[in-house]
Design an enzyme around this catalytic site. Sequence first.
Site, PDB file in Angstrom:
ATOM      1  N   LYS A  58      13.218  -3.138  22.839  1.00  0.00           N
ATOM      2  CA  LYS A  58      12.240  -4.032  23.474  1.00  0.00           C
ATOM      3  C   LYS A  58      12.907  -4.894  24.552  1.00  0.00           C
ATOM      4  O   LYS A  58      12.290  -5.200  25.575  1.00  0.00           O
ATOM      5  CB  LYS A  58      11.537  -4.891  22.429  1.00  0.00           C
ATOM      6  CG  LYS A  58      10.678  -4.059  21.442  1.00  0.00           C
ATOM      7  CD  LYS A  58       9.585  -3.264  22.146  1.00  0.00           C
ATOM      8  CE  LYS A  58       8.636  -2.595  21.168  1.00  0.00           C
ATOM      9  NZ  LYS A  58       7.560  -1.856  21.835  1.00  0.00           N
ATOM     10  N   TYR A  68      15.132  -1.584  17.264  1.00  0.00           N
ATOM     11  CA  TYR A  68      13.862  -2.080  17.805  1.00  0.00           C
ATOM     12  C   TYR A  68      14.115  -3.203  18.805  1.00  0.00           C
ATOM     13  O   TYR A  68      13.577  -3.208  19.916  1.00  0.00           O
ATOM     14  CB  TYR A  68      12.983  -2.566  16.656  1.00  0.00           C
ATOM     15  CG  TYR A  68      11.578  -2.995  17.071  1.00  0.00           C
ATOM     16  CD1 TYR A  68      10.583  -2.040  17.293  1.00  0.00           C
ATOM     17  CD2 TYR A  68      11.253  -4.339  17.228  1.00  0.00           C
ATOM     18  CE1 TYR A  68       9.295  -2.428  17.671  1.00  0.00           C
ATOM     19  CE2 TYR A  68       9.973  -4.733  17.597  1.00  0.00           C
ATOM     20  CZ  TYR A  68       8.987  -3.765  17.805  1.00  0.00           C
ATOM     21  OH  TYR A  68       7.721  -4.155  18.183  1.00  0.00           O
ATOM     22  N   SER A 111       7.943  -6.919  23.134  1.00  0.00           N
ATOM     23  CA  SER A 111       7.770  -7.649  21.876  1.00  0.00           C
ATOM     24  C   SER A 111       8.577  -8.932  22.004  1.00  0.00           C
ATOM     25  O   SER A 111       9.540  -8.986  22.784  1.00  0.00           O
ATOM     26  CB  SER A 111       8.326  -6.826  20.715  1.00  0.00           C
ATOM     27  OG  SER A 111       8.513  -7.644  19.568  1.00  0.00           O
TER      28      SER A 111
HETATM   29  N1  LIG Z   1       2.294  -5.115  15.225  1.00  0.00           N
HETATM   30  C1  LIG Z   1       3.162  -5.999  15.672  1.00  0.00           C
HETATM   31  O1  LIG Z   1       3.478  -7.013  14.998  1.00  0.00           O
HETATM   32  C2  LIG Z   1       3.781  -5.826  17.042  1.00  0.00           C
HETATM   33  C3  LIG Z   1       4.441  -6.916  17.613  1.00  0.00           C
HETATM   34  C4  LIG Z   1       5.027  -6.791  18.877  1.00  0.00           C
HETATM   35  C5  LIG Z   1       4.963  -5.576  19.545  1.00  0.00           C
HETATM   36  N2  LIG Z   1       4.311  -4.523  18.950  1.00  0.00           N
HETATM   37  C6  LIG Z   1       4.290  -3.259  19.712  1.00  0.00           C
HETATM   38  O2  LIG Z   1       2.955  -2.879  19.957  1.00  0.00           O
HETATM   39  C7  LIG Z   1       2.876  -1.460  20.060  1.00  0.00           C
HETATM   40  C8  LIG Z   1       1.759  -0.947  19.167  1.00  0.00           C
HETATM   41  O3  LIG Z   1       2.090  -1.296  17.834  1.00  0.00           O
HETATM   42  P1  LIG Z   1       1.012  -1.414  16.656  1.00  0.00           P
HETATM   43  O4  LIG Z   1       1.336  -2.638  15.931  1.00  0.00           O
HETATM   44  O5  LIG Z   1      -0.354  -1.159  17.155  1.00  0.00           O
HETATM   45  O6  LIG Z   1       1.552  -0.228  15.726  1.00  0.00           O
HETATM   46  P2  LIG Z   1       0.867   1.099  15.168  1.00  0.00           P
HETATM   47  O7  LIG Z   1       1.923   1.739  14.357  1.00  0.00           O
HETATM   48  O8  LIG Z   1      -0.447   0.772  14.566  1.00  0.00           O
HETATM   49  O9  LIG Z   1       0.593   1.930  16.513  1.00  0.00           O
HETATM   50  C9  LIG Z   1       1.604   2.600  17.192  1.00  0.00           C
HETATM   51  C10 LIG Z   1       0.974   3.784  17.882  1.00  0.00           C
HETATM   52  O10 LIG Z   1       1.984   4.475  18.646  1.00  0.00           O
HETATM   53  C11 LIG Z   1       1.854   5.865  18.389  1.00  0.00           C
HETATM   54  N3  LIG Z   1       3.110   6.571  18.637  1.00  0.00           N
HETATM   55  C12 LIG Z   1       4.294   6.380  18.010  1.00  0.00           C
HETATM   56  N4  LIG Z   1       5.190   7.258  18.483  1.00  0.00           N
HETATM   57  C13 LIG Z   1       4.567   7.995  19.431  1.00  0.00           C
HETATM   58  C14 LIG Z   1       4.958   9.063  20.276  1.00  0.00           C
HETATM   59  N5  LIG Z   1       6.211   9.576  20.234  1.00  0.00           N
HETATM   60  N6  LIG Z   1       4.065   9.582  21.148  1.00  0.00           N
HETATM   61  C15 LIG Z   1       2.795   9.100  21.189  1.00  0.00           C
HETATM   62  N7  LIG Z   1       2.353   8.101  20.410  1.00  0.00           N
HETATM   63  C16 LIG Z   1       3.231   7.569  19.542  1.00  0.00           C
HETATM   64  C17 LIG Z   1       1.422   5.931  16.931  1.00  0.00           C
HETATM   65  O11 LIG Z   1       0.879   7.198  16.612  1.00  0.00           O
HETATM   66  C18 LIG Z   1       0.408   4.798  16.882  1.00  0.00           C
HETATM   67  O12 LIG Z   1      -0.855   5.242  17.353  1.00  0.00           O
HETATM   68  C19 LIG Z   1       4.273  -0.932  19.695  1.00  0.00           C
HETATM   69  O13 LIG Z   1       4.990  -0.653  20.880  1.00  0.00           O
HETATM   70  C20 LIG Z   1       4.906  -2.098  18.963  1.00  0.00           C
HETATM   71  O14 LIG Z   1       6.299  -2.095  19.047  1.00  0.00           O
HETATM   72  C21 LIG Z   1       3.726  -4.617  17.733  1.00  0.00           C
END
Ligand SMILES: NC(=O)c1ccc[n+]([C@@H]2O[C@H](COP(=O)([O-])OP(=O)(O)OC[C@H]3O[C@@H](n4cnc5c(N)ncnc54)[C@H](O)[C@@H]3O)[C@@H](O)[C@H]2O)c1
Length: 269
Positions: free
Chosen positions: A178, A174, A159
């Site tokens: 990251k 967080y 991230s």
């Molecule tokens: N949305 C944002 O703004 C953003 C920005 C930068 C990075 N990210 C990263 O992208 C990734 C996906 O995020 P997103 O925005 O799609 O969020 P989201 O919450 O929609 O998806 C996260 C997914 O991870 C799964 N998950 C969580 N813990 C788990 C575990 N212990 N075992 C298996 N699965 C698990 C959840 O069930 C979900 O399907 C994350 O790593 C997040 O940190 C997101």
Amino acid sequence: MYLEELFGLNGKVAVVTGGSRGIGQVVSVGLAKAGAEVVIVARSNADETIRLVEEAGGKAYFVRCDVTDEAQVNKTVAGIIARSGKIDILFNNAGTCYHKKAIVLEGEELGGLNDGEATLEEWNSVLNINLTGEYLMAVAVARTMIEKKIKGSIINMASMSGTIVNVPQCQAAYNASKAGVIHMTKSLAIEWADYGIRVNSLSPGYVRTPMSQPPFVHQELLDAWDPMFPLHRMAKPEELMPAVLYLASPAAGYTTGSDIIVDGGYCCV
Ligand SMILES: NC(=O)c1ccc[n+]([C@@H]2O[C@H](COP(=O)([O-])OP(=O)(O)OC[C@H]3O[C@@H](n4cnc5c(N)ncnc54)[C@H](O)[C@@H]3O)[C@@H](O)[C@H]2O)c1
């Protein structure tokens, strides 16, 4: 033809963790459209992702797994090898976040930006999912790549919060997780370079998914973020797909240990 040579994934097997929604769902569909068979590894069922992949003419199946549980991770990877024969690509994406301060003083007004003081249990759970979970998956998958002499690609979800401290919310766990992902990625890239396994990370800015929307994020925080986007909006998850496709494909044959930032300029400000 030239594009297919550079970016095509026909005959590849791609594993996507956290693929039941959000970025993982969109990337599952994108990898399938590029030709890969996609295995969705998630805690909750992935019926919707499978339907979207099939509607796009691709192939996918679901394996239930909590990525923080080493025994489940090893069983999951062994099951995928038994069913698909190999793993070429890992999109190591499962993650979580809390907006909590390290210290909240008595009577302190949080104004909808943070949800209180983080407990040690919460700190540990963020590090466990975001950093240890990605490590466990990367190790289990890389072991199969080494055994089968697959010159695979591992893409760890980082991230922009691994590089900058985004405000006004507090999310020390967080941000630390990251930053850890980015340096773990570089470390594993060097450790596995001799096997031809490439390991890179992807660092998005804010992306419109359940993680960045109510009820997970309060309206006060969305309002505070709004003037901060150089491109005046969050990313759509689809806008990460070209970077993922690049890292997954033969086009990135000389790219390893890199962190690709797709943040709409956020880190430049
Ligand atoms: N949305 C944002 O703004 C953003 C920005 C930068 C990075 N990210 C990263 O992208 C990734 C996906 O995020 P997103 O925005 O799609 O969020 P989201 O919450 O929609 O998806 C996260 C997914 O991870 C799964 N998950 C969580 N813990 C788990 C575990 N212990 N075992 C298996 N699965 C698990 C959840 O069930 C979900 O399907 C994350 O790593 C997040 O940190 C997101």
